[in-house]
Design a protein around this motif. Sequence first.
Motif, PDB file in Angstrom:
ATOM      1  N   LEU A   1       0.852  -1.186   0.000  1.00  0.00           N
ATOM      2  CA  LEU A   1       0.000   0.000   0.000  1.00  0.00           C
ATOM      3  C   LEU A   1       0.887   1.235   0.000  1.00  0.00           C
ATOM      4  N   VAL A   2       0.618   2.160  -0.916  1.00  0.00           N
ATOM      5  CA  VAL A   2       1.309   3.443  -0.951  1.00  0.00           C
ATOM      6  C   VAL A   2       0.281   4.535  -0.669  1.00  0.00           C
TER       7      VAL A   2
ATOM      8  N   HIS B   1       4.522  -3.722   4.273  1.00  0.00           N
ATOM      9  CA  HIS B   1       4.680  -3.056   2.974  1.00  0.00           C
ATOM     10  C   HIS B   1       3.718  -1.879   2.857  1.00  0.00           C
ATOM     11  N   VAL B   2       3.767  -0.989   3.837  1.00  0.00           N
ATOM     12  CA  VAL B   2       2.927   0.216   3.854  1.00  0.00           C
ATOM     13  C   VAL B   2       3.852   1.434   3.840  1.00  0.00           C
ATOM     14  N   PHE B   3       3.647   2.323   2.883  1.00  0.00           N
ATOM     15  CA  PHE B   3       4.555   3.444   2.669  1.00  0.00           C
ATOM     16  C   PHE B   3       3.743   4.730   2.513  1.00  0.00           C
ATOM     17  N   VAL B   4       4.400   5.869   2.722  1.00  0.00           N
ATOM     18  CA  VAL B   4       3.712   7.149   2.590  1.00  0.00           C
ATOM     19  C   VAL B   4       4.622   8.139   1.875  1.00  0.00           C
ATOM     20  N   ALA B   5       4.015   8.934   0.998  1.00  0.00           N
ATOM     21  CA  ALA B   5       4.757   9.955   0.250  1.00  0.00           C
ATOM     22  C   ALA B   5       3.847  11.150   0.030  1.00  0.00           C
ATOM     23  N   GLY B   6       4.462  12.302  -0.224  1.00  0.00           N
ATOM     24  CA  GLY B   6       3.648  13.481  -0.477  1.00  0.00           C
ATOM     25  C   GLY B   6       4.450  14.594  -1.110  1.00  0.00           C
ATOM     26  N   LEU B   7       3.716  15.588  -1.608  1.00  0.00           N
ATOM     27  CA  LEU B   7       4.302  16.760  -2.261  1.00  0.00           C
ATOM     28  C   LEU B   7       3.987  18.009  -1.457  1.00  0.00           C
ATOM     29  N   SER B   8       4.995  18.864  -1.229  1.00  0.00           N
ATOM     30  CA  SER B   8       4.811  20.154  -0.587  1.00  0.00           C
ATOM     31  C   SER B   8       4.187  19.971   0.795  1.00  0.00           C
TER      32      SER B   8
END
Length: 367
Positions: free
Chosen positions: A110-111, A191-198
């Motif tokens: 999961l992203v 397998h759980v990840f997090v990403a983001g912009l600004s």
Amino acid sequence: MDEHRERWWGRWTGAMRSAWTRLVAALRRLWGRSEATAALPPVTEADVADAPANFVAPEMAPDAVVVEREAVPALRGRGAFVDGSFSNAAGVRPYKLFVPAALAPGPRALVVMLHGCRQNPSDFATGTRMNEFAEAQGFVVLYPGQLDRANHLRCWNWFSPDNQERGRGEPSLIADLTRYVIETQDIDPRHVFVAGLSAGGAMAAVLAATYPDLYAAVGVHSGLPHAAAHNLATALSAMRHGPATRSQPMARVPVPTIVFHGDADTTVHPDNGEELMAQARWAIEAKADAGNGADMAVEEGQVEGGRAFTRTLHRDAQGRCDAEHWLVHGSGHAWSGGDGKGSFTDPKGPDASAQILRFFLEHPGRG
């Protein structure tokens, strides 16, 4: 039509009527018209057939409430991109969930993708092309959404002290929503990840700092470090000039971190990317590696027909890269290598989505 297809037919017909009614109502409010609701477009049996067999309709979680959700028919041969709304004690937020038509064998990943200011989940999905990667590689993508009434620019409120701690505010809402999707979509918790912009990148950094047991790795694009500000004034200062103070070693659980930032970014100062690396490396456990053979490597690169970049890799004592920093030369406040159909993208830069995913898959959780 068999029982299963009849059930899908009923669900989707109702969902589409509801969506159409709300759309027409919104257009009436926008245009100041009062015409009667337009007729609902006909639903065909082919629409129902487009529902992927592996999609699991989310059910009520014991510690949170799904306020509203509806399935939207996927394009034939593609995964499902569904809308929902989720709440806990901190409030309610909308979300979109992408489930590929065919999940990859083995653990389901999961992203979690957090959009920036003036964006929304659909726009962010377009710009990052993350659904295309998910379809090809077989993982699930969750896009929490911010509300206008929570922030008039739809920014995540990363600069508020209420949103910088575990179990409070927006971090708790996103974390509970993440747990909900883990449970309903049979996700491997490692397998759980997090990403983001600004602002989304800043909130991703908050989540990594406050929920290191939930997220195995974090990607921050054009964002700011955890606790870089404590109100709007200090947030603007950190964005314009970089962090006012530098991190010191602290009892923080290190989370593998990948950072992308443009060196021509005039919205969020590139020094924030350096501070993110410092927070990742100066956690007590990571700092201990310094005397045990840890090292750093710097690579220069060039996208063919595009931008140059500097990639800095920090390796632990076992030689594994646990922190990675991409500085994209000449790029502004935009998702590197993104699709120009989405907002705040720079198609000329190295592909941030591909590199962040590569980094994530190299860093499963401890489980």
